[in-house]
Design a protein around this motif. Structure first.
Motif, PDB file in Angstrom:
ATOM      1  N   ALA A 166     -16.622  49.835  -4.814  1.00  0.00           N
ATOM      2  CA  ALA A 166     -16.620  48.556  -4.105  1.00  0.00           C
ATOM      3  C   ALA A 166     -17.099  48.668  -2.666  1.00  0.00           C
ATOM      4  O   ALA A 166     -17.842  47.798  -2.196  1.00  0.00           O
ATOM      5  N   ILE A 167     -16.686  49.705  -1.955  1.00  0.00           N
ATOM      6  CA  ILE A 167     -17.060  49.767  -0.538  1.00  0.00           C
ATOM      7  C   ILE A 167     -18.232  50.699  -0.251  1.00  0.00           C
ATOM      8  O   ILE A 167     -18.670  50.791   0.888  1.00  0.00           O
ATOM      9  N   ALA A 168     -18.791  51.301  -1.285  1.00  0.00           N
ATOM     10  CA  ALA A 168     -19.990  52.135  -1.091  1.00  0.00           C
ATOM     11  C   ALA A 168     -21.138  51.357  -0.441  1.00  0.00           C
ATOM     12  O   ALA A 168     -21.845  51.919   0.409  1.00  0.00           O
ATOM     13  N   PRO A 169     -21.346  50.071  -0.780  1.00  0.00           N
ATOM     14  CA  PRO A 169     -22.433  49.336  -0.124  1.00  0.00           C
ATOM     15  C   PRO A 169     -22.277  49.215   1.395  1.00  0.00           C
ATOM     16  O   PRO A 169     -23.244  48.922   2.093  1.00  0.00           O
ATOM     17  N   LEU A 170     -21.071  49.426   1.900  1.00  0.00           N
ATOM     18  CA  LEU A 170     -20.843  49.384   3.345  1.00  0.00           C
ATOM     19  C   LEU A 170     -21.108  50.742   4.002  1.00  0.00           C
ATOM     20  O   LEU A 170     -20.939  50.885   5.209  1.00  0.00           O
ATOM     21  N   GLY A 171     -21.480  51.723   3.205  1.00  0.00           N
ATOM     22  CA  GLY A 171     -21.681  53.077   3.730  1.00  0.00           C
ATOM     23  C   GLY A 171     -20.383  53.832   3.882  1.00  0.00           C
ATOM     24  O   GLY A 171     -20.327  54.836   4.578  1.00  0.00           O
ATOM     25  N   ALA A 172     -19.332  53.365   3.221  1.00  0.00           N
ATOM     26  CA  ALA A 172     -18.016  53.992   3.317  1.00  0.00           C
ATOM     27  C   ALA A 172     -17.706  54.757   2.034  1.00  0.00           C
ATOM     28  O   ALA A 172     -18.203  54.415   0.965  1.00  0.00           O
ATOM     29  N   SER A 173     -16.874  55.774   2.183  1.00  0.00           N
ATOM     30  CA  SER A 173     -16.467  56.573   1.029  1.00  0.00           C
ATOM     31  C   SER A 173     -15.109  57.209   1.309  1.00  0.00           C
ATOM     32  O   SER A 173     -14.614  57.162   2.438  1.00  0.00           O
ATOM     33  N   LEU A 174     -14.550  57.815   0.282  1.00  0.00           N
ATOM     34  CA  LEU A 174     -13.300  58.562   0.429  1.00  0.00           C
ATOM     35  C   LEU A 174     -13.624  59.835   1.212  1.00  0.00           C
ATOM     36  O   LEU A 174     -14.371  60.683   0.743  1.00  0.00           O
ATOM     37  N   LEU A 175     -13.087  59.928   2.423  1.00  0.00           N
ATOM     38  CA  LEU A 175     -13.417  61.045   3.310  1.00  0.00           C
ATOM     39  C   LEU A 175     -12.360  62.141   3.341  1.00  0.00           C
ATOM     40  O   LEU A 175     -12.679  63.280   3.675  1.00  0.00           O
ATOM     41  N   TYR A 176     -11.129  61.786   3.026  1.00  0.00           N
ATOM     42  CA  TYR A 176     -10.069  62.769   3.226  1.00  0.00           C
ATOM     43  C   TYR A 176      -8.895  62.493   2.303  1.00  0.00           C
ATOM     44  O   TYR A 176      -8.498  61.338   2.129  1.00  0.00           O
ATOM     45  N   MET A 177      -8.362  63.552   1.728  1.00  0.00           N
ATOM     46  CA  MET A 177      -7.112  63.496   0.966  1.00  0.00           C
ATOM     47  C   MET A 177      -6.084  64.317   1.732  1.00  0.00           C
ATOM     48  O   MET A 177      -6.344  65.473   2.084  1.00  0.00           O
ATOM     49  N   LEU A 178      -4.951  63.694   2.021  1.00  0.00           N
ATOM     50  CA  LEU A 178      -3.888  64.430   2.697  1.00  0.00           C
ATOM     51  C   LEU A 178      -3.303  65.471   1.749  1.00  0.00           C
ATOM     52  O   LEU A 178      -3.135  65.199   0.558  1.00  0.00           O
ATOM     53  N   PRO A 179      -2.979  66.656   2.251  1.00  0.00           N
ATOM     54  CA  PRO A 179      -2.326  67.659   1.410  1.00  0.00           C
ATOM     55  C   PRO A 179      -0.981  67.131   0.906  1.00  0.00           C
ATOM     56  O   PRO A 179      -0.224  66.501   1.658  1.00  0.00           O
ATOM     57  N   LEU A 180      -0.698  67.360  -0.363  1.00  0.00           N
ATOM     58  CA  LEU A 180       0.520  66.842  -0.987  1.00  0.00           C
ATOM     59  C   LEU A 180       1.793  67.305  -0.289  1.00  0.00           C
ATOM     60  O   LEU A 180       2.788  66.582  -0.269  1.00  0.00           O
TER      61      LEU A 180
END
Length: 128
Positions: A22-36
């Protein structure tokens, strides 16, 4: 004024699959996953263009009430593209792209419900 924010989601994988598209067209992506080990075992991931600003957190079956989040689009074409991508990713239309002059004359937005029923918006404030 707002630096970052986020929402709880019921199904982290379903929500990340939706937001990835959905937000890929804005040039955005999942950048970071916090360590569990820092989240008590909950999955937490941050989306953005150059740094995480929109966070999803797995937990408690999602929000108790539906939330509204508006993403800044750099053009009206990005608004159109987010709406199309979000619907294609399984989102439910909540307002096709178009001018919303009741907000202000150049307010161009589109709305989609995400898998948890949150109201996701893309908005461009430029005159064209």
């Amino acid at each position: 004024m707002i630096d970052h924010g986020g929402i709880d989601v019921a199904d982290f994988e379903a929500s990340t699959a939706f937001y990835d598209k959905a937000i890929a067209p804005l040039g955005a992506s999942l950048l970071y996953m916090l360590p569990l080990e820092y989240t008590g075992g909950a999955k937490v991931g941050g989306y953005g263009r150059d740094r995480p600003v929109f966070w999803l957190q797995e937990g408690n079956g999602g929000q108790k009430t539906h939330q509204h989040v508006a993403f800044t689009a750099r053009s009206r074409a990005e608004v159109d593209a987010l709406h199309a991508a979000a619907v294609a990713a399984g989102g439910k239309d909540n307002g096709a792209p178009g001018l919303r002059p009741h907000y202000h004359p150049n307010y161009y937005g589109a709305f989609v419900f995400d898998p948890d029923g949150n109201n996701v918006e893309a908005v461009c404030h430029d005159p064209e």
